[in-house]
Design a protein around this motif. Structure first.
Motif, PDB file in Angstrom:
ATOM      1  N   ALA A   5       0.827  -1.203   0.000  1.00 46.42           N
ATOM      2  CA  ALA A   5       0.000   0.000   0.000  1.00 46.42           C
ATOM      3  C   ALA A   5       0.865   1.258   0.000  1.00 46.42           C
ATOM      4  O   ALA A   5       0.603   2.209  -0.746  1.00 46.42           O
ATOM      5  CB  ALA A   5      -0.926  -0.007   1.211  1.00 46.42           C
ATOM      6  N   GLU A   6       1.906   1.257   0.826  1.00 48.76           N
ATOM      7  CA  GLU A   6       2.796   2.414   0.895  1.00 48.76           C
ATOM      8  C   GLU A   6       3.553   2.593  -0.420  1.00 48.76           C
ATOM      9  O   GLU A   6       3.699   3.715  -0.920  1.00 48.76           O
ATOM     10  CB  GLU A   6       3.784   2.220   2.042  1.00 48.76           C
ATOM     11  N   ARG A   7       4.000   1.502  -0.976  1.00 47.57           N
ATOM     12  CA  ARG A   7       4.731   1.549  -2.242  1.00 47.57           C
ATOM     13  C   ARG A   7       3.834   2.052  -3.370  1.00 47.57           C
ATOM     14  O   ARG A   7       4.270   2.836  -4.215  1.00 47.57           O
ATOM     15  CB  ARG A   7       5.251   0.150  -2.560  1.00 47.57           C
ATOM     16  N   ALA A   8       2.582   1.606  -3.366  1.00 50.46           N
ATOM     17  CA  ALA A   8       1.644   2.046  -4.397  1.00 50.46           C
ATOM     18  C   ALA A   8       1.397   3.543  -4.308  1.00 50.46           C
ATOM     19  O   ALA A   8       1.355   4.243  -5.329  1.00 50.46           O
ATOM     20  CB  ALA A   8       0.330   1.277  -4.271  1.00 50.46           C
ATOM     21  N   GLY A   9       1.239   4.054  -3.085  1.00 48.27           N
ATOM     22  CA  GLY A   9       1.020   5.485  -2.914  1.00 48.27           C
ATOM     23  C   GLY A   9       2.195   6.306  -3.394  1.00 48.27           C
ATOM     24  O   GLY A   9       2.023   7.324  -4.070  1.00 48.27           O
ATOM     25  N   ARG A  10       3.401   5.863  -3.055  1.00 50.40           N
ATOM     26  CA  ARG A  10       4.596   6.582  -3.503  1.00 50.40           C
ATOM     27  C   ARG A  10       4.723   6.532  -5.029  1.00 50.40           C
ATOM     28  O   ARG A  10       5.100   7.525  -5.653  1.00 50.40           O
ATOM     29  CB  ARG A  10       5.837   5.964  -2.867  1.00 50.40           C
ATOM     30  N   ALA A  11       4.410   5.382  -5.601  1.00 47.83           N
ATOM     31  CA  ALA A  11       4.512   5.241  -7.058  1.00 47.83           C
ATOM     32  C   ALA A  11       3.565   6.206  -7.764  1.00 47.83           C
ATOM     33  O   ALA A  11       3.938   6.834  -8.766  1.00 47.83           O
ATOM     34  CB  ALA A  11       4.197   3.800  -7.462  1.00 47.83           C
ATOM     35  N   GLY A  63      -7.982  -5.288 -18.284  1.00 42.87           N
ATOM     36  CA  GLY A  63      -9.330  -5.662 -17.847  1.00 42.87           C
ATOM     37  C   GLY A  63      -9.766  -4.984 -16.582  1.00 42.87           C
ATOM     38  O   GLY A  63     -10.888  -5.222 -16.096  1.00 42.87           O
ATOM     39  N   GLN A  64      -8.931  -4.111 -16.001  1.00 42.70           N
ATOM     40  CA  GLN A  64      -9.300  -3.474 -14.722  1.00 42.70           C
ATOM     41  C   GLN A  64      -9.983  -2.139 -14.966  1.00 42.70           C
ATOM     42  O   GLN A  64      -9.665  -1.428 -15.878  1.00 42.70           O
ATOM     43  CB  GLN A  64      -8.038  -3.251 -13.874  1.00 42.70           C
ATOM     44  N   ASN A  96      -7.224   5.364  -8.605  1.00 43.10           N
ATOM     45  CA  ASN A  96      -7.896   4.412  -7.720  1.00 43.10           C
ATOM     46  C   ASN A  96      -8.288   3.118  -8.421  1.00 43.10           C
ATOM     47  O   ASN A  96      -8.527   2.105  -7.751  1.00 43.10           O
ATOM     48  CB  ASN A  96      -9.159   5.055  -7.120  1.00 43.10           C
ATOM     49  N   SER A  97      -8.368   3.135  -9.731  1.00 46.10           N
ATOM     50  CA  SER A  97      -8.833   1.943 -10.441  1.00 46.10           C
ATOM     51  C   SER A  97      -7.767   0.851 -10.517  1.00 46.10           C
ATOM     52  O   SER A  97      -8.093  -0.337 -10.599  1.00 46.10           O
ATOM     53  CB  SER A  97      -9.285   2.317 -11.863  1.00 46.10           C
ATOM     54  N   ILE A  98      -6.497   1.230 -10.483  1.00 45.79           N
ATOM     55  CA  ILE A  98      -5.409   0.249 -10.508  1.00 45.79           C
ATOM     56  C   ILE A  98      -4.949   0.002  -9.077  1.00 45.79           C
ATOM     57  O   ILE A  98      -4.458   0.915  -8.406  1.00 45.79           O
ATOM     58  CB  ILE A  98      -4.238   0.734 -11.370  1.00 45.79           C
ATOM     59  N   GLN A  99      -5.112  -1.239  -8.613  1.00 41.02           N
ATOM     60  CA  GLN A  99      -4.765  -1.577  -7.239  1.00 41.02           C
ATOM     61  C   GLN A  99      -3.680  -2.642  -7.142  1.00 41.02           C
ATOM     62  O   GLN A  99      -3.129  -2.856  -6.064  1.00 41.02           O
ATOM     63  CB  GLN A  99      -6.021  -2.068  -6.493  1.00 41.02           C
TER      64      GLN A  99
END
Length: 204
Positions: free
Chosen positions: A73-79, A203-204, A151-154
């Motif tokens: 989650a932290e890595r995704a936010g930074r990215a 597909g997301q 938000n669509s890519i998780q």
């Protein structure tokens, strides 16, 4: 359920291999960027170095985003933040390029010609009015793409953002390349992040 699980497993394996291709492509581009930047700075051509940095900045950001440490989650936010900031900087530099463009001539402008592996490959770039429009469109759309997928890519967010950043550099390179082999490299390499984006996250 088992079939779905098998498909997911295969997709995960393919995604891992594709992620390796993305990192390899980014690393190769980083090496080229280092050679080009060093050569331009050695010539004390700061304007050309700035334009080269404009093209190659997303590659550096892509490698950073793809290798960020931390929990998912932290890595995704930074990215997301790094990708959005990079694309906004690219957009700002695109506006600066527009203001510096001379609309009274049809000649190519902001030209650079640096022999990398002469006579086979030259770092030869230039922009005319058509290329300027296409480049401006690219740098304008990239922050929108990053924001639209916020938000669509998780899943595999870092790799997703890295693929978009890498594709931005390659699109700019395609429109600015004046050397046939350099154009071919930019064009063919651009298919790699495009394939990853469509194949993994389409597909997301």
């Amino acid at each position: 359920t088992e079939e779905a699980g098998g498909a997911d497993g295969t997709g995960g394996t393919n995604a891992g291999g594709m992620g390796g291709q993305l990192l390899a492509t980014s690393s190769a581009a980083i090496g080229t960027a280092t050679i080009v930047a060093a050569a331009l700075l050695a010539r004390r051509d700061r304007a050309a170095a700035l334009r080269a940095a404009w093209i190659l900045l997303p590659v550096v950001a892509a490698l950073v985003v793809a290798t960020l440490p931390g929990a998912d989650a932290e890595r995704a936010g930074r990215a997301r933040v790094v990708a959005l900031a990079t694309t906004l900087v690219e957009f700002a530099l695109g506006i600066w390029l527009w203001t510096q463009f001379d609309q009274t001539t049809a000649a190519f402008q902001f030209t650079e010609n640096l022999p990398l592996f002469a006579p086979f490959l030259n770092w030869s770039l230039g922009i005319d009015g058509i290329a300027l429009m296409l480049i401006e469109l690219s740098v304008f759309l990239m922050p929108i793409c990053i924001g639209a997928s916020w938000n669509s890519i998780q899943k595999r967010v870092g790799e997703y953002m890295a693929a978009f950043l890498l594709m931005e550099t390659l699109m700019i390179g395609v429109f600015a390349a004046q050397d046939l082999l350099l154009f071919y490299i930019f064009f063919e390499a651009g298919l790699i992040p495009m394939y990853l984006i469509i194949g993994i996250w389409g597909g997301q």
